[in-house]
Structure formats: structure tokens, C-alpha cells
Design an enzyme around this catalytic site. Structure first.
Site, short mmCIF file in Angstrom:
data_model
loop_
_atom_site.label_atom_id
_atom_site.label_comp_id
_atom_site.label_asym_id
_atom_site.label_seq_id
_atom_site.Cartn_x
_atom_site.Cartn_y
_atom_site.Cartn_z
N SER A 1 0.82 -1.21 0.00
CA SER A 1 0.00 0.00 0.00
C SER A 1 0.86 1.25 0.00
O SER A 1 1.98 1.26 0.53
CB SER A 1 -0.90 0.00 1.25
N TYR B 1 -2.68 -0.26 10.48
CA TYR B 1 -2.84 -0.85 9.14
C TYR B 1 -1.60 -0.58 8.29
O TYR B 1 -1.03 -1.50 7.70
CB TYR B 1 -4.08 -0.30 8.44
N LYS C 1 1.54 -3.22 6.64
CA LYS C 1 2.05 -3.29 5.28
C LYS C 1 3.57 -3.09 5.26
O LYS C 1 4.29 -3.79 4.53
CB LYS C 1 1.36 -2.26 4.39
#
Length: 340
Positions: free
Chosen positions: A125, A150, A154
Site C-alpha cells: 500500500s 494498518y 504493510k
């Protein structure tokens, strides 16, 4: 040739499954249905004429993961989408995000190593860049301290793959993509989140059909032209094609490095208000929206340089923002049921 797609009934995963099947690959899908519906299998079948092999399981269950790899021992590669992915939710539930995203990846990589499988495309991402120092963001941009759990999953997920490649002949492509939107042109599959949408486009389309009373726009005081966040939006079909091209890059042994990183985006930034205006343009419907307070973890602006992926993989985005919004609206109009 058989390919495993984890999270293959999700928004991006299902479009990747379609793209793979249209290229002649056999696809095994793993999904726990926590944010997807089994009806997506039928949508994929309507488009391609073939249903993927489906295995319902939680990737945190290591024994179950190993059993699937034993069952489908002739797989040639993995595309790993499965992950919890909502920035705001991760701020409130960090442990759940770390448990799900790390254990899932580690179990998949462990099973790959056990079976001698060495090719993986990792769904990363643009969040790994944080607030980019210059626009457009290139792959050489420094990796900042993550602004959300989050984003951190990644970053660390990439590091896990890099570390494994030092000890095992793993071949990996890390795709750092920006904001996928839109739907398949058939209207058979698209973004259909469980519960209240966390992403912008399904919230816009659900507001347009009256399922939501209004669209919440999180902040209008960012350092952008109209004060709303600016993002790079990529059509999900273009994004799915990028995953297939990345996979073939490894399968055909075109790569010169064990690990390669590519941005995947449209190469241009659009504000939230510009997305609303695009939707109003293609649908003819005025969107009722309200400005509300900022969300934690959101950056002012981010859009990609796509020069590297265009040069090395020969991939380019093909869809305009209006194309993206029109396809999302077509999908919303064709849905018969809402999971509210």
C-alpha cells in the site's frame, strides 16, 4: 498453471481472479468471508464461464493453511490480498490488525517454504510512504513511521518478505497501490463491503440510491486546493491487470532481483470533492454531503509516479476517473441486496 489467491472474494481479489482466469490460469481462492460474500463466486463464473476453486478458511489457522497447500500441491504462485485494511478501524483495534495481517502472511509464507513454492505477489500500500515529501511519489521515497497500525502491517509485511528472501530463494513483487475504485464493466462483481462502507466510493453510491442519508467528508482544512484530501484513484480492473502482469514477470523469470517494488496508481491526484463532482457528472445525481471532523491517520495528499511499472512491466492505467465512477455506479444499480 494453478495460482493461489488469498482474499480472492474481496474487492480487488475477485477482479484479480477474473483477470487470471481470462488469461487461462486455474485459480484456488482462500477467503474467510469476513468481508466478502460467497455470491462473488457466481459473479466470477458469470464473467469467465468458470468458478474458481474455493477454500473457506481463516489464514490464521496454520494447520488449515498447510492442508490447503498439501491439497493443491501443483500451485505455481501466490497473490496475497487477505488482510484487514481499514485505517480508522486499525487505530481502534490495533491488536486485531497485527494478529490478522501478520499471522496470515507468516502462515502463507511458511506453507510456501514447506512446499518449495517461491513466487509471491504481495498486496502492499501507498500508506508505507506516510505523507510523501514530494509529488508524485516514487518507489525511492523514504518509508516513514506508519501513521496507523494498518500502514504498519504493510511496512512490516514487506520487511518479512525481504527477510525471508535472504534465507530462502523467494521471488516477490511488492505492489504499493493507491486507491482502487470502480467495478467490472459487466456489473457482476464490484465493491460490496459488509456493513457501513469505510471507503469513499461505495459510500457515495449508497448515498445516491438512498441507503445512506448523506456522505461524510472527513475534513476540509487539509493543505490542498479545496481543503479535502487528495488521492490517486486507480480502476480496480487496471489494478487486477497489474497483479497478473507482475505474476507473469516472475513466472517468465524476467526479474533480475529477488524482490521488486512497484507503485500502482493512475499518476494523478484528485480531491474528495472532485470525486463527488465526477460521480454527479456520470450519474446525473446530486450527492448530499456533510463536512465532519478529520479521521486519525489520513494524510493531506498522495499520488503515484507510475514511471517504473510502465518501464519494467509495460503496464499502464487505461481508465479515467469518470470511467471509474461510471462503473461503480453501474455496479450499485445492478446489486439486488445490501449487507447493511
Amino acid at each position: 498453471m494453478k495460482i493461489l489467491v488469498t482474499g480472492g472474494l474481496g474487492f480487488i481479489g475477485s477482479h484479480a481472479v477474473v483477470a487470471l482466469q481470462q488469461k487461462g490460469y486455474d485459480v484456488v481462492v482462500i477467503d474467510d468471508l469476513s468481508n466478502a460474500s460467497i455470491t462473488v463466486v457466481e459473479g466470477i463464473k458469470r464473467i469467465t464461464g468458470q468458478a474458481p476453486i474455493f477454500e473457506q478458511l481463516d489464514l490464521r489457522d496454520k494447520e488449515a493453511v498447510f492442508q490447503v497447500f498439501d491439497k493443491h500441491g501443483d500451485m505455481e504462485g501466490v497473490i496475497h490480498f487477505a488482510a484487514s485494511k481499514v485505517v480508522g478501524e486499525s487505530m481502534n483495534e490495533p491488536l486485531a490488525y497485527y494478529e490478522n495481517n501478520f499471522f496470515s502472511l507468516i502462515n502463507v509464507l511458511s506453507a510456501m517454504k514447506m512446499k518449495g513454492l517461491d513466487k509471491i505477489i504481495f498486496s502492499s500500500s501507498c500508506t508505507v510512504y506516510g505523507q510523501g515529501e514530494a509529488m508524485p511519489i516514487t518507489e525511492e521515497e523514504s518509508i516513514k513511521t506508519a501513521l496507523s497500525p494498518y500502514g504498519n502491517t504493510k511496512q512490516v509485511g514487506e520487511e518479512i518478505i525481504v527477510d525471508l528472501a535472504k534465507a530462502y530463494p523467494l521471488q516477490a513483487v511488492l505492489l504499493r497501490y493507491f486507491n482502487p475504485i470502480g467495478a467490472h464493466e459487466s456489473g457482476c462483481i464490484g465493491e460490496s463491503p459488509v456493513g457501513i462502507p469505510s471507503n469513499l466510493i461505495p459510500y457515495i453510491t449508497q448515498t445516491a440510491v438512498g441507503v445512506r442519508p448523506y456522505l461524510s467528508i472527513y475534513g476540509d482544512d487539509y493543505d490542498t486546493a479545496d481543503g479535502t484530501c487528495v488521492r490517486d484513484y486507480i480502476h480496480v480492473v487496471d489494478l487486477a491487470d497489474a497483479h497478473v502482469r507482475a505474476l507473469e514477470y516472475l513466472l517468465k523469470k524476467e526479474n533480475t532481483k529477488q524482490i521488486e517494488v512497484f507503485n500502482v496508481g493512475n499518476g494523478q491526484g484528485y480531491s474528495v470533492l472532485e470525486l463527488v463532482q465526477s460521480f454527479e457528472r456520470v450519474s446525473g445525481i446530486k450527492i448530499n454531503y456533510k463536512i465532519v471532523k478529520r479521521r486519525l491517520g489520513d494524510v493531506d495528499k498522495a499520488w503515484a509516479s507510475t514511471a517504473k511499472i510502465e518501464r519494467i512491466l509495460g503496464w499502464k492505467p487505461t481508465k479515467t476517473v469518470d470511467d471509474m465512477l461510471a462503473s461503480a455506479w453501474n455496479w450499485e444499480l445492478k446489486k439486488k441486496n445490501y449487507n447493511l
